[in-house]
Design a protein around this motif. Sequence first.
Motif, PDB file in Angstrom:
ATOM      1  N   ARG A   1      24.525 -20.573 -48.534  1.00 70.19           N
ATOM      2  CA  ARG A   1      24.505 -20.244 -47.487  1.00 70.19           C
ATOM      3  C   ARG A   1      26.131 -19.979 -47.152  1.00 70.19           C
ATOM      4  N   TYR A   2      27.585 -20.937 -47.741  1.00 68.30           N
ATOM      5  CA  TYR A   2      28.475 -20.346 -46.977  1.00 68.30           C
ATOM      6  C   TYR A   2      29.406 -19.885 -48.631  1.00 68.30           C
TER       7      TYR A   2
ATOM      8  N   GLY B   1      17.214 -14.892 -47.649  1.00 69.53           N
ATOM      9  CA  GLY B   1      17.693 -13.834 -47.619  1.00 69.53           C
ATOM     10  C   GLY B   1      18.078 -14.465 -45.955  1.00 69.53           C
ATOM     11  N   ARG B   2      19.004 -13.060 -45.766  1.00 63.51           N
ATOM     12  CA  ARG B   2      19.378 -13.076 -44.375  1.00 63.51           C
ATOM     13  C   ARG B   2      18.474 -11.934 -43.049  1.00 63.51           C
TER      14      ARG B   2
ATOM     15  N   ALA C   1      17.065 -10.177 -38.175  1.00 63.48           N
ATOM     16  CA  ALA C   1      15.984  -9.273 -37.312  1.00 63.48           C
ATOM     17  C   ALA C   1      15.391  -9.842 -35.735  1.00 63.48           C
ATOM     18  N   ALA C   2      15.275 -11.374 -36.265  1.00 65.42           N
ATOM     19  CA  ALA C   2      14.632 -12.205 -35.046  1.00 65.42           C
ATOM     20  C   ALA C   2      15.674 -12.716 -34.427  1.00 65.42           C
ATOM     21  N   ALA C   3      17.370 -12.411 -33.980  1.00 64.89           N
ATOM     22  CA  ALA C   3      18.587 -12.811 -33.524  1.00 64.89           C
ATOM     23  C   ALA C   3      18.425 -11.288 -32.658  1.00 64.89           C
ATOM     24  N   SER C   4      18.305 -10.513 -33.020  1.00 66.42           N
ATOM     25  CA  SER C   4      18.047  -8.700 -32.543  1.00 66.42           C
ATOM     26  C   SER C   4      16.953  -9.031 -31.453  1.00 66.42           C
ATOM     27  N   LEU C   5      16.141  -9.447 -31.691  1.00 69.61           N
ATOM     28  CA  LEU C   5      14.911  -9.682 -30.580  1.00 69.61           C
ATOM     29  C   LEU C   5      15.288 -11.013 -29.390  1.00 69.61           C
TER      30      LEU C   5
ATOM     31  N   THR D   1      15.375 -19.305 -34.022  1.00 70.27           N
ATOM     32  CA  THR D   1      14.534 -18.739 -35.168  1.00 70.27           C
ATOM     33  C   THR D   1      14.538 -19.913 -36.219  1.00 70.27           C
ATOM     34  N   PHE D   2      15.156 -21.048 -36.475  1.00 69.80           N
ATOM     35  CA  PHE D   2      15.352 -21.677 -37.333  1.00 69.80           C
ATOM     36  C   PHE D   2      13.867 -22.544 -37.741  1.00 69.80           C
TER      37      PHE D   2
END
Length: 283
Positions: free
Chosen positions: A93-94, A173-174, A179-183, A190-191
Amino acid sequence: MSTVATRLVQRMRHPLPGFGLSLGLGMAWLGLIVLLPLAALVVRSAGLGSEGWMRVLEDPRVRASLVLSFSASAVAAVIASLAGALVAWVIVRYRFPGRRLMDALVDLPFALPTAVAGIALTAIYSANGWVGRFVEPHGWKIAYAPAGIVIALVFIGLPFAVRTLQPVLETLGRDQEEAAASLGASRFTTFRRVVLPELAPALLTGFSLAFARALGEYGSVIFIAGNLPFKTEIAPLLITIRLEEYDYDGAVAIAALLLAASFVCLIAINTLIPALFARKRDV
């Protein structure tokens, strides 16, 4: 259908030639190198009888070594799974300087001889080592104690956890996280609801592989363990001791128990883990 058409269909079904020969040679090599020695061990252990098995299992030294091996392997597999998940997450991820080097270092326990790893760990965690000289005065003994065994087993089990999780994270992927963060989901939600269900089968696979590998580890443990009977003596070492004492029945019985435990781990990997994947797809 004509003969020519039938042959054409058969060739289309098997585009790679030599399937039968390749399968036969592969199974022959697998049988000679893997299956035949294991079958010999199973047959020899089955010939011990109930009296022979009870004689081995009632030995307090054998039971102590088995308890230490199984418990240390389980603890090390849990730690390796958690640490491996963190390492895999950072690598995937980084982007940071030294990322490729970090990725290459994960495979170092695979390439490093286990005896060298054991000597290095002992030099670090012994009473006069780089770490041991600071922690032993406070009563934290690592070398020649169960803690040192766990550290050695984590060292050889970490690559299994990382390499099992890494491809799953790369394909994840992200999009789902975004999508979960936008909701309105928090990072923890989310995790827990999005990321963890995707990683659970890979986590279990990495745990099983690390546990099976740690259960039979010998070279990296005997140096840091101290090999004290009833305290830091692992089962693989006791097999060697029984062979040196010409107690072949005792060595065979201990080896059969370790083989059975490793076989159970392989069955779990090849049956339970695909079932979890299938259930996840259905959901």
